[in-house]
Design a protein around this motif. Structure first.
Motif, mmCIF file in Angstrom:
data_model
loop_
_atom_site.group_PDB
_atom_site.id
_atom_site.type_symbol
_atom_site.label_atom_id
_atom_site.label_comp_id
_atom_site.label_asym_id
_atom_site.label_seq_id
_atom_site.Cartn_x
_atom_site.Cartn_y
_atom_site.Cartn_z
ATOM 1 N N SER A 286 0.827 -1.207 0.000
ATOM 2 C CA SER A 286 0.000 0.000 0.000
ATOM 3 C C SER A 286 0.863 1.259 0.000
ATOM 4 C CB SER A 286 -0.931 0.004 1.218
ATOM 5 O OG SER A 286 -1.788 -1.130 1.212
ATOM 6 N N LEU A 287 1.937 1.253 0.801
ATOM 7 C CA LEU A 287 2.827 2.413 0.853
ATOM 8 C C LEU A 287 3.595 2.584 -0.449
ATOM 9 C CD1 LEU A 287 4.194 2.076 4.501
ATOM 10 C CD2 LEU A 287 2.552 3.762 3.635
ATOM 11 N N THR A 288 4.000 1.468 -1.063
ATOM 12 C CA THR A 288 4.683 1.544 -2.355
ATOM 13 C C THR A 288 3.755 2.117 -3.416
ATOM 14 O OG1 THR A 288 6.035 -0.380 -1.772
ATOM 15 C CG2 THR A 288 5.933 0.229 -4.097
ATOM 16 N N ALA A 289 2.499 1.701 -3.395
ATOM 17 C CA ALA A 289 1.517 2.228 -4.349
ATOM 18 C C ALA A 289 1.300 3.717 -4.134
ATOM 19 C CB ALA A 289 0.196 1.471 -4.208
ATOM 20 N N PHE A 290 1.269 4.136 -2.871
ATOM 21 C CA PHE A 290 1.103 5.562 -2.575
ATOM 22 C C PHE A 290 2.272 6.367 -3.125
ATOM 23 C CE2 PHE A 290 1.572 9.324 0.129
ATOM 24 C CZ PHE A 290 0.286 9.839 0.107
ATOM 25 N N ALA A 291 3.479 5.821 -3.022
ATOM 26 C CA ALA A 291 4.675 6.542 -3.464
ATOM 27 C C ALA A 291 4.791 6.584 -4.981
ATOM 28 C CB ALA A 291 5.923 5.904 -2.863
ATOM 29 N N THR A 292 4.421 5.479 -5.655
ATOM 30 C CA THR A 292 4.599 5.401 -7.115
ATOM 31 C C THR A 292 3.379 5.865 -7.895
ATOM 32 O OG1 THR A 292 3.814 3.106 -7.207
ATOM 33 C CG2 THR A 292 6.175 3.463 -6.841
#
Length: 446
Positions: A286-292
Motif C-alpha cells: 500500500s505504501l509503495t503504491a502511494f509513493a509510485t
C-alpha cells in the motif's frame, strides 16, 4: 495487460514529478491570489490569461484528450481479452470478475453518495469557474441545456454506434467506443487464431505508445497546473481554494470509508482473515503504491507481499493480482464518480438518478479501461464527462490536487487487489488453476 507494459524505467535524477506539481500548484496559486488582491480585473491580467496561461493549459489538456480514444480502446480490448483468457481457465476467472465488479460497484456507490451528501461543487461559483476556463461566459448555459436534453433511451440507443468513426469525434457518444471495444475484446477471445493474436500484440503496441506519450505529456503538468491555478485564483480569489478543499475532503473521506470499512468487512467475513493480519501484511504494498501512484509499478511488491506476508497460495495470488493490476481499480472508479458529480455541481447541472446510475456503470467499466499509471483516470473522466453532457476541459479545475489524490486512490487500488486475492483464495481451490496457467502468469509478470 502485461505488468512490464507500464513499468517505469529507471528513476530520473532531480526533483520528483509530484513535488514539481506541488510547487507549480503553490506558485500559481500565490501569484494568482496576489494579482487578485492587487489588480483585480486589470486589463494586463486578462491579457496574460488570454494569451499565455489559458493557451498553454488548453494545449496540455488537448495533448491528453487526443489520446483518449486510442487509450480507452486499446485498454478495454486488452482488458476484456485477458479476462476472457482467464475465464476460460475455469470458475476462478468468473469468480474474480464477479467479485471485482461487486466491490468496484460498492466503491462507486460510496463516492456518489458522498458527492451527493457533501455537494463539494456547490462551493464554487459556476459563472466564475466558467470564466476562468473559457473565454465564452455563455458556455455554462449551453452545458446545462445539453445535460437537460439527455434521455436515457437515447443514450442506450447510442451505445451501439452505427458509425464508430463518428462516435470517436463526438464526446456525447463516447459510450459507443466502450461498447465497440468490449465487442472487439470478446471477438478476440472467441476467435483465437494467429491473425487475432498478431492483432492483440499490435494493440499492446498501441497501448504502450499511448502510455509513453502520456508519460511525456505529464512532464508538462507542473507548468499546466501553475497556469490553471493562476487563472482560477486570479479570477476567483480564495473561493477556488475553498472549493478544491471540499473536493479533496470528499474524495479522501470516501476512499477512507471504502478502505477502512468495506474492505476490512470484505476480508473478515468473505476471506476469513483477521483485519489486523491483513493490514499488517499488506502495508508495504500500500505504501509503495502511494509513493509510485502506479498499480503496475507496484505489482512485483504486491505479489511478494501476498505470498510471503499474507501466505496466499501462489497459484491464486498470481492469478488474481495480475488481473487486478490491469482491470481492478476500486479507488480510481470511486474518484471518477466523485469527479463527474463535482463537475456537474460546479456547472449547475443536476444529474437525475437515472444518469447517476449510468455514471455508476461507466465508472465500473472505467475500472477496466483505467491505465495503471499516474493520472490514468483523467482520460476516463474526460470520456464520461462527454457522455453526460459536461465539458471535458473541466478537469482542469482538479489538476492542482490530482497528484495527491492519485497517490491515495492508487494505494486503495492495490489494497483492494490484495483483499480480492484473500477472498478468492478462501473461496477457491488452488486446483482450479493448473501449473501451465501459472507459468503463463509468470511470463506476464516478468
Amino acid at each position: 495487460m502485461h505488468a512490464s507494459d507500464t513499468a517505469p524505467s529507471a528513476p530520473a535524477k532531480g526533483i520528483p514529478l509530484h513535488l514539481k506539481v506541488g510547487i507549480g500548484f503553490l506558485l500559481g496559486t500565490l501569484l494568482g491570489l496576489a494579482v487578485h488582491l492587487v489588480a483585480p480585473g486589470a486589463g494586463w491580467v486578462n491579457d496574460v490569461i488570454q494569451y499565455a496561461a489559458r493557451p498553454f493549459g488548453t494545449i496540455f489538456l488537448n495533448l491528453l484528450f487526443m489520446l483518449v480514444v486510442p487509450l480507452i480502446f486499446s485498454a478495454l480490448v486488452l482488458g476484456v481479452a485477458e479476462l476472457g483468457d482467464i475465464a476460460s481457465l475455469g470458475r476462478l476467472g468468473w469468480r474474480t470478475l464477479v467479485y471485482t465488479a461487486v466491490v468496484t460497484g460498492i466503491a462507486v456507490l460510496i463516492g456518489l453518495a458522498m458527492a451527493n451528501l457533501i455537494q463539494p461543487g456547490t462551493h464554487m461559483d459556476p459563472a466564475l469557474v466558467q470564466q476562468a476556463l473559457s473565454s465564452n461566459a455563455a458556455k455554462t448555459g449551453a452545458i446545462v441545456e445539453k445535460g437537460r436534453e439527455l434521455h436515457i433511451v437515447d443514450i442506450i440507443v447510442d451505445i451501439v454506434p452505427h458509425n464508430i468513426v463518428g462516435a470517436m469525434g463526438d464526446d456525447s457518444k463516447k459510450l459507443g467506443i466502450v461498447f465497440f471495444a468490449l465487442m472487439f475484446g470478446i471477438g478476440l477471445v472467441m476467435r483465437p487464431t494467429p491473425g487475432t493474436l498478431a492483432f492483440k500484440n499490435a494493440l499492446h503496441g498501441l497501448f504502450e505508445v499511448c502510455m509513453h506519450l502520456i508519460g511525456l505529456f505529464v512532464k508538462l503538468a507542473p507548468y499546466a497546473v501553475a497556469c490553471f491555478m493562476f487563472i482560477l485564483s486570479a479570477q476567483m480569489g480564495w473561493e477556488v481554494l475553498v472549493g478544491l478543499g471540499w473536493f479533496v475532503v470528499t474524495v479522501v473521506l470516501a476512499l477512507a470509508i471504502h478502505g477502512f470499512v468495506v474492505l476490512p468487512l470484505w476480508v473478515k467475513f468473505m476471506g476469513g482473515m483477521s483485519v489486523r493480519e491483513f493490514f499488517r501484511g499488506s502495508q508495504e504494498a500500500s505504501l509503495t503504491a502511494f509513493a509510485t501512484a502506479s498499480s503496475a509499478a507496484t505489482l512485483p511488491v504486491t505479489l511478494r507481499v501476498a505470498e510471503e506476508n499474507l501466505k496466499l497460495p501462489r497459484k491464486i495470488s498470481r492469478f488474481v493480482l495480475t488481473v487486478g493490476a490491469s482491470a481492478s481499480h476500486h479507488g480510481s472508479a470511486l474518484f471518477e464518480g466523485i469527479t463527474i458529480l463535482f463537475l456537474a455541481q460546479v456547472y449547475g447541472l443536476h444529474l437525475p438518478l437515472g444518469e447517476q446510475v449510468l455514471v455508476l456503470v461507466l465508472c465500473i467499466l472505467g475500472g477496466i479501461g483505467t491505465a495503471s499509471i499516474p493520472s490514468g483516470s483523467l482520460p476516463v473522466i474526460a470520456m464520461i464527462a462527454g457522455v453526460v453532457g459536461l465539458d471535458p476541459a473541466g478537469i482542469g479545475i482538479i489538476l492542482g490536487v490530482n497528484t495527491f489524490l492519485d497517490m491515495c486512490r492508487t494505494s486503495l487500488n492495490v489494497t483492494g487487489d490484495l483483499a480480492m486475492a484473500v477472498v478468492v483464495a478462501k473461496r477457491s481451490g488452488a486446483q482450479e488453476l493448473d501449473d501451465s496457467a501459472v507459468e503463463k502468469l509468470d511470463e506476464i509478470v516478468r
